[in-house]
Design a protein around this motif. Structure first.
Motif, PDB file in Angstrom:
ATOM      1  N   ALA A   1       0.871  -1.175   0.000  1.00  0.00           N
ATOM      2  CA  ALA A   1       0.000   0.000   0.000  1.00  0.00           C
ATOM      3  C   ALA A   1       0.899   1.213   0.000  1.00  0.00           C
ATOM      4  O   ALA A   1       1.817   1.295   0.826  1.00  0.00           O
ATOM      5  CB  ALA A   1      -0.906   0.002   1.229  1.00  0.00           C
ATOM      6  N   THR A   2       0.669   2.152  -0.908  1.00  0.00           N
ATOM      7  CA  THR A   2       1.553   3.316  -1.019  1.00  0.00           C
ATOM      8  C   THR A   2       0.771   4.604  -0.833  1.00  0.00           C
ATOM      9  O   THR A   2      -0.211   4.860  -1.536  1.00  0.00           O
ATOM     10  CB  THR A   2       2.262   3.358  -2.388  1.00  0.00           C
ATOM     11  OG1 THR A   2       3.039   2.161  -2.553  1.00  0.00           O
ATOM     12  CG2 THR A   2       3.185   4.558  -2.472  1.00  0.00           C
ATOM     13  N   HIS A   3       1.209   5.387   0.128  1.00  0.00           N
ATOM     14  CA  HIS A   3       0.687   6.742   0.335  1.00  0.00           C
ATOM     15  C   HIS A   3       1.122   7.590  -0.856  1.00  0.00           C
ATOM     16  O   HIS A   3       2.309   7.805  -1.075  1.00  0.00           O
ATOM     17  CB  HIS A   3       1.270   7.272   1.649  1.00  0.00           C
ATOM     18  CG  HIS A   3       1.053   8.728   1.910  1.00  0.00           C
ATOM     19  ND1 HIS A   3       0.409   9.187   3.043  1.00  0.00           N
ATOM     20  CD2 HIS A   3       1.410   9.839   1.212  1.00  0.00           C
ATOM     21  CE1 HIS A   3       0.390  10.505   3.033  1.00  0.00           C
ATOM     22  NE2 HIS A   3       0.988  10.934   1.924  1.00  0.00           N
ATOM     23  N   ALA A   4       0.141   8.056  -1.638  1.00  0.00           N
ATOM     24  CA  ALA A   4       0.435   8.914  -2.792  1.00  0.00           C
ATOM     25  C   ALA A   4      -0.699   9.916  -2.927  1.00  0.00           C
ATOM     26  O   ALA A   4      -1.819   9.551  -3.276  1.00  0.00           O
ATOM     27  CB  ALA A   4       0.594   8.086  -4.066  1.00  0.00           C
ATOM     28  N   ILE A   5      -0.406  11.169  -2.656  1.00  0.00           N
ATOM     29  CA  ILE A   5      -1.414  12.224  -2.644  1.00  0.00           C
ATOM     30  C   ILE A   5      -1.370  13.064  -3.917  1.00  0.00           C
ATOM     31  O   ILE A   5      -2.402  13.367  -4.525  1.00  0.00           O
ATOM     32  CB  ILE A   5      -1.221  13.099  -1.392  1.00  0.00           C
ATOM     33  CG1 ILE A   5      -1.861  12.394  -0.184  1.00  0.00           C
ATOM     34  CG2 ILE A   5      -1.799  14.495  -1.575  1.00  0.00           C
ATOM     35  CD1 ILE A   5      -1.689  13.112   1.129  1.00  0.00           C
ATOM     36  N   GLY A   6      -0.174  13.449  -4.336  1.00  0.00           N
ATOM     37  CA  GLY A   6      -0.040  14.294  -5.515  1.00  0.00           C
ATOM     38  C   GLY A   6      -0.062  13.510  -6.810  1.00  0.00           C
ATOM     39  O   GLY A   6       0.142  12.291  -6.833  1.00  0.00           O
ATOM     40  N   ASP A   7      -0.297  14.211  -7.918  1.00  0.00           N
ATOM     41  CA  ASP A   7      -0.447  13.542  -9.210  1.00  0.00           C
ATOM     42  C   ASP A   7       0.826  12.830  -9.652  1.00  0.00           C
ATOM     43  O   ASP A   7       0.766  11.716 -10.188  1.00  0.00           O
ATOM     44  CB  ASP A   7      -0.926  14.523 -10.291  1.00  0.00           C
ATOM     45  CG  ASP A   7      -0.231  15.878 -10.259  1.00  0.00           C
ATOM     46  OD1 ASP A   7       0.855  15.983  -9.651  1.00  0.00           O
ATOM     47  OD2 ASP A   7      -0.780  16.830 -10.847  1.00  0.00           O
ATOM     48  N   ALA A   8       1.996  13.428  -9.403  1.00  0.00           N
ATOM     49  CA  ALA A   8       3.244  12.766  -9.791  1.00  0.00           C
ATOM     50  C   ALA A   8       3.466  11.497  -8.985  1.00  0.00           C
ATOM     51  O   ALA A   8       3.943  10.476  -9.505  1.00  0.00           O
ATOM     52  CB  ALA A   8       4.428  13.713  -9.606  1.00  0.00           C
ATOM     53  N   ALA A   9       3.111  11.532  -7.706  1.00  0.00           N
ATOM     54  CA  ALA A   9       3.271  10.354  -6.850  1.00  0.00           C
ATOM     55  C   ALA A   9       2.358   9.230  -7.305  1.00  0.00           C
ATOM     56  O   ALA A   9       2.775   8.070  -7.414  1.00  0.00           O
ATOM     57  CB  ALA A   9       2.974  10.721  -5.397  1.00  0.00           C
ATOM     58  N   VAL A  10       1.098   9.552  -7.568  1.00  0.00           N
ATOM     59  CA  VAL A  10       0.147   8.531  -8.022  1.00  0.00           C
ATOM     60  C   VAL A  10       0.615   7.926  -9.341  1.00  0.00           C
ATOM     61  O   VAL A  10       0.590   6.705  -9.529  1.00  0.00           O
ATOM     62  CB  VAL A  10      -1.266   9.136  -8.163  1.00  0.00           C
ATOM     63  CG1 VAL A  10      -2.216   8.145  -8.826  1.00  0.00           C
ATOM     64  CG2 VAL A  10      -1.805   9.549  -6.792  1.00  0.00           C
ATOM     65  N   ARG A  11       1.054   8.765 -10.248  1.00  0.00           N
ATOM     66  CA  ARG A  11       1.493   8.262 -11.560  1.00  0.00           C
ATOM     67  C   ARG A  11       2.694   7.322 -11.411  1.00  0.00           C
ATOM     68  O   ARG A  11       2.766   6.278 -12.073  1.00  0.00           O
ATOM     69  CB  ARG A  11       1.834   9.424 -12.488  1.00  0.00           C
ATOM     70  CG  ARG A  11       2.005   9.000 -13.957  1.00  0.00           C
ATOM     71  CD  ARG A  11       2.332  10.194 -14.836  1.00  0.00           C
ATOM     72  NE  ARG A  11       1.324  11.230 -14.802  1.00  0.00           N
ATOM     73  CZ  ARG A  11       0.182  11.204 -15.489  1.00  0.00           C
ATOM     74  NH1 ARG A  11      -0.114  10.149 -16.244  1.00  0.00           N
ATOM     75  NH2 ARG A  11      -0.672  12.207 -15.416  1.00  0.00           N
ATOM     76  N   HIS A  12       3.630   7.668 -10.525  1.00  0.00           N
ATOM     77  CA  HIS A  12       4.808   6.814 -10.358  1.00  0.00           C
ATOM     78  C   HIS A  12       4.425   5.450  -9.786  1.00  0.00           C
ATOM     79  O   HIS A  12       4.978   4.423 -10.209  1.00  0.00           O
ATOM     80  CB  HIS A  12       5.840   7.487  -9.452  1.00  0.00           C
ATOM     81  CG  HIS A  12       7.132   6.736  -9.370  1.00  0.00           C
ATOM     82  ND1 HIS A  12       8.099   6.801 -10.344  1.00  0.00           N
ATOM     83  CD2 HIS A  12       7.594   5.842  -8.445  1.00  0.00           C
ATOM     84  CE1 HIS A  12       9.108   6.010 -10.025  1.00  0.00           C
ATOM     85  NE2 HIS A  12       8.829   5.410  -8.873  1.00  0.00           N
ATOM     86  N   VAL A  13       3.493   5.424  -8.852  1.00  0.00           N
ATOM     87  CA  VAL A  13       3.067   4.138  -8.295  1.00  0.00           C
ATOM     88  C   VAL A  13       2.369   3.306  -9.368  1.00  0.00           C
ATOM     89  O   VAL A  13       2.622   2.097  -9.504  1.00  0.00           O
ATOM     90  CB  VAL A  13       2.144   4.337  -7.081  1.00  0.00           C
ATOM     91  CG1 VAL A  13       1.707   2.971  -6.524  1.00  0.00           C
ATOM     92  CG2 VAL A  13       2.846   5.136  -5.993  1.00  0.00           C
ATOM     93  N   LEU A  14       1.501   3.925 -10.141  1.00  0.00           N
ATOM     94  CA  LEU A  14       0.838   3.195 -11.223  1.00  0.00           C
ATOM     95  C   LEU A  14       1.859   2.647 -12.221  1.00  0.00           C
ATOM     96  O   LEU A  14       1.752   1.506 -12.683  1.00  0.00           O
ATOM     97  CB  LEU A  14      -0.168   4.103 -11.926  1.00  0.00           C
ATOM     98  CG  LEU A  14      -1.407   4.502 -11.114  1.00  0.00           C
ATOM     99  CD1 LEU A  14      -2.203   5.576 -11.848  1.00  0.00           C
ATOM    100  CD2 LEU A  14      -2.290   3.293 -10.819  1.00  0.00           C
ATOM    101  N   ASP A  15       2.854   3.461 -12.558  1.00  0.00           N
ATOM    102  CA  ASP A  15       3.909   2.997 -13.475  1.00  0.00           C
ATOM    103  C   ASP A  15       4.657   1.807 -12.880  1.00  0.00           C
ATOM    104  O   ASP A  15       5.011   0.855 -13.590  1.00  0.00           O
ATOM    105  CB  ASP A  15       4.893   4.127 -13.774  1.00  0.00           C
ATOM    106  CG  ASP A  15       4.303   5.231 -14.631  1.00  0.00           C
ATOM    107  OD1 ASP A  15       3.223   5.019 -15.227  1.00  0.00           O
ATOM    108  OD2 ASP A  15       4.924   6.314 -14.696  1.00  0.00           O
ATOM    109  N   THR A  16       4.912   1.867 -11.581  1.00  0.00           N
ATOM    110  CA  THR A  16       5.638   0.780 -10.903  1.00  0.00           C
ATOM    111  C   THR A  16       4.842  -0.514 -10.969  1.00  0.00           C
ATOM    112  O   THR A  16       5.396  -1.586 -11.266  1.00  0.00           O
ATOM    113  CB  THR A  16       5.921   1.168  -9.445  1.00  0.00           C
ATOM    114  OG1 THR A  16       6.771   2.318  -9.418  1.00  0.00           O
ATOM    115  CG2 THR A  16       6.591   0.018  -8.692  1.00  0.00           C
ATOM    116  N   VAL A  17       3.550  -0.440 -10.700  1.00  0.00           N
ATOM    117  CA  VAL A  17       2.714  -1.646 -10.742  1.00  0.00           C
ATOM    118  C   VAL A  17       2.584  -2.152 -12.175  1.00  0.00           C
ATOM    119  O   VAL A  17       2.623  -3.366 -12.422  1.00  0.00           O
ATOM    120  CB  VAL A  17       1.321  -1.364 -10.132  1.00  0.00           C
ATOM    121  CG1 VAL A  17       0.420  -2.587 -10.284  1.00  0.00           C
ATOM    122  CG2 VAL A  17       1.454  -0.994  -8.659  1.00  0.00           C
TER     123      VAL A  17
END
Length: 525
Positions: free
Chosen positions: A331-347
């Motif tokens: 589970a990854t805490h991601a609030i900002g758009d860049a953070a969310v995008r990086h997690v999606l890219d990682t998955v």
């Protein structure tokens, strides 16, 4: 014929969350599992026996046990220590609260302080220090990612200037070179928190049992704990009594971790008790908007938000890959758009095996193109409707002002994510927001502040967020989250139907019964 039941609920309205509601008014529980569903007369005849506890619900609604998909019950007891500042609206009220605050071993400690209370001023100890009589002071901001401390507290912690950290953290220094007392993110706060007076074991134990009991009284039967605090406390409590909630914990993985540290997190997944288990790992990809540490694709109004919590985001991705290969959910805490995008890219880089095994927490403001990726990649969106109350519809709050109108207009997109087919788990993030799950359900249907009513869910979608979708987020869809024969008897009984009742009535719905594995943890009848 069904076995003799331990518990028989009759004359009930069932919300099974199976997609096809049966013509049934009763259910039976044996050895912690649902063993029969049917009409009241038949189940009384087939399942009742000398040891059966029969409860006539007189038309009340039975749902799968309600689960808070993001909470901090053990760590939160530490966070929610001292003066409750959640009602403070401005600087004058803060100063008055600090004058009256009870000292804890000589310290002034407070929590839940809203960034908006400073009226746009930079956080600085000079704003409050004259009312503290020299007492060391530690005040947590409501977001849990920043604090304001006094000069005496800095001295007690041996802090004389800025420091470097392995994660995104800062000891803030003002234009004049003086330390302001504003500590941003965990590593900086921990330096002072380490010298703040701590409660005794007995206080922690009593506080935890009381807290979980109060949570059960709102209808909760479980919680996804987004930290690994207090495993020893949970084990010790279970030696003496039963936990009122079923807890699934995700210990933190922080920047700088090496392969040995990751393997330790893998090994932790074996830790469990009767009603708690370690079931995942929690990451932080960024911090908070108000603190200037949300990772954004474009800077906020102060020119901040352009850095990730992990100084090397690729190292985060490598850590996720390591854990994923070992079968560990993240589970990854991601609030900002860049953070969310990086997690999606990682998955996405994990391939098909990543589907359903990973989730993103918070997701406060994201652009349109990220929405369909959640469903396409099987990433759960875990969101907290009560957080919307810290913002305002006219964007005059600190969160909205930092982001600007364009990004504030795409706040907490619960409706949009559900429409895009995402699994949407709902929670409170206690103690960041109140734990009452009825309020979570109500605010999911009528979001406040910058989110606005356009992001509201239907009654059924909101209920799914704390039942079926919460179960899927924890990898437990085959054992819980629905009312079906063979599943765990984690159940909530409400005095009204949470799907059809108006949201304002739902927020105060009578909670008649909660059970964890068929064991009654709260009852009013």
């Amino acid at each position: 014929m069904a076995p003799q039941a331990d518990l028989l609920l009759t004359n009930a309205h069932l919300r099974t969350m199976t997609g096809q509601e049966p013509e049934a008014t009763a259910l039976a529980v044996t050895d912690g599992r649902i063993t029969a569903i049917g009409d009241t007369a038949t189940l009384v005849q087939d399942c009742a026996g000398p040891r059966t506890e029969r409860l006539d619900l007189a038309g009340a609604t039975v749902t799968p046990g309600l689960v808070d998909s993001h909470s901090h019950p053990v760590w939160g007891l530490r966070m929610a220590t001292g003066a409750d500042l959640t009602g403070v609206q401005d600087l004058d009220a803060l100063r008055d609260a600090l004058r009256r605050a009870e000292r804890i071993d000589g310290w002034v400690v407070g929590w839940g302080l809203d960034h908006n209370a400073f009226g746009g001023r930079p956080l600085h100890r000079d704003l409050v220090e004259d009312v503290l009589d020299g007492a060391p002071t530690f005040l947590r901001l409501y977001d849990g990612h920043s604090a304001l401390v006094s000069g005496a507290a800095l001295t007690a912690a041996g802090i004389t200037g800025p420091r470097s950290f392995a994660q995104r953290s800062e000891i803030v220094r003002g234009p004049d070179g003086r330390l302001t007392g504003h500590l941003i993110e965990h590593a900086a706060m921990d330096l002072v928190d380490a010298v703040v007076p701590t409660p005794s074991y007995e206080e922690r134990r009593t506080g935890l049992v009381d807290l979980l009991t109060a949570m059960a009284a709102t209808g909760l039967t479980g919680a996804h704990v987004m930290d690994g605090s207090g495993l020893d406390l949970l084990a010790a409590v279970e030696e003496e009594t039963e936990l009122p909630l079923r807890l699934t914990l995700a210990p933190w993985c922080m920047p700088g971790v090496d392969a040995a540290g990751l393997d330790e997190l893998v090994a932790l997944q074996r830790e469990r008790g009767r009603n708690w288990r370690v079931g995942g790992v929690k990451f932080f990809m960024d911090g908070t908007v108000e603190g200037g540490t949300a990772w954004l694709e474009h800077p906020d109004c102060h020119g901040q938000g352009t850095e990730a919590f992990w100084p090397d985001p690729a190292a985060y991705s490598a850590a996720v890959r390591h854990l994923h290969a070992a079968g560990v959910r993240t589970a990854t805490h991601a609030i900002g758009d860049a953070a969310v995008r990086h997690v999606l890219d990682t998955v996405e880089a994990l391939g098909a095996s990543g589907r359903g095994a990973h989730r993103i927490e918070h997701i406060e403001s994201v652009p349109d193109d990220t929405l369909p990726r959640f469903a396409a990649l099987g990433v759960t969106a875990s969101m907290q409707p009560p957080h919307t109350a810290y913002t305002k519809g006219d964007h005059s709050d600190e969160w909205s002002k930092r982001l600007g109108d364009e990004r504030a207009a795409r706040a907490w997109r619960t409706r949009d994510l559900r429409a895009a087919g995402a699994t949407l788990a709902l929670g409170s993030d206690w103690p960041i927001a109140p734990y009452d799950v009825r309020r979570v359900l109500a605010m999911a249907r009528v979001p406040e502040g910058a989110a606005g009513p356009g992001q509201g869910l239907t009654g059924l979608e909101a209920l799914e967020g704390v039942t079926a979708h919460a179960a899927a987020a924890a990898g437990e869809a085959d054992t819980t989250g629905r009312i079906a024969v063979g599943l765990r008897a984690d159940l909530t009984v409400l005095g009204l139907d949470p799907v059809t009742a108006p949201a304002d009535e739902l927020a105060e719905a009578p909670v008649l019964l909660t059970t964890v594995g068929g064991r009654i943890t709260h009852r009013t009848r």
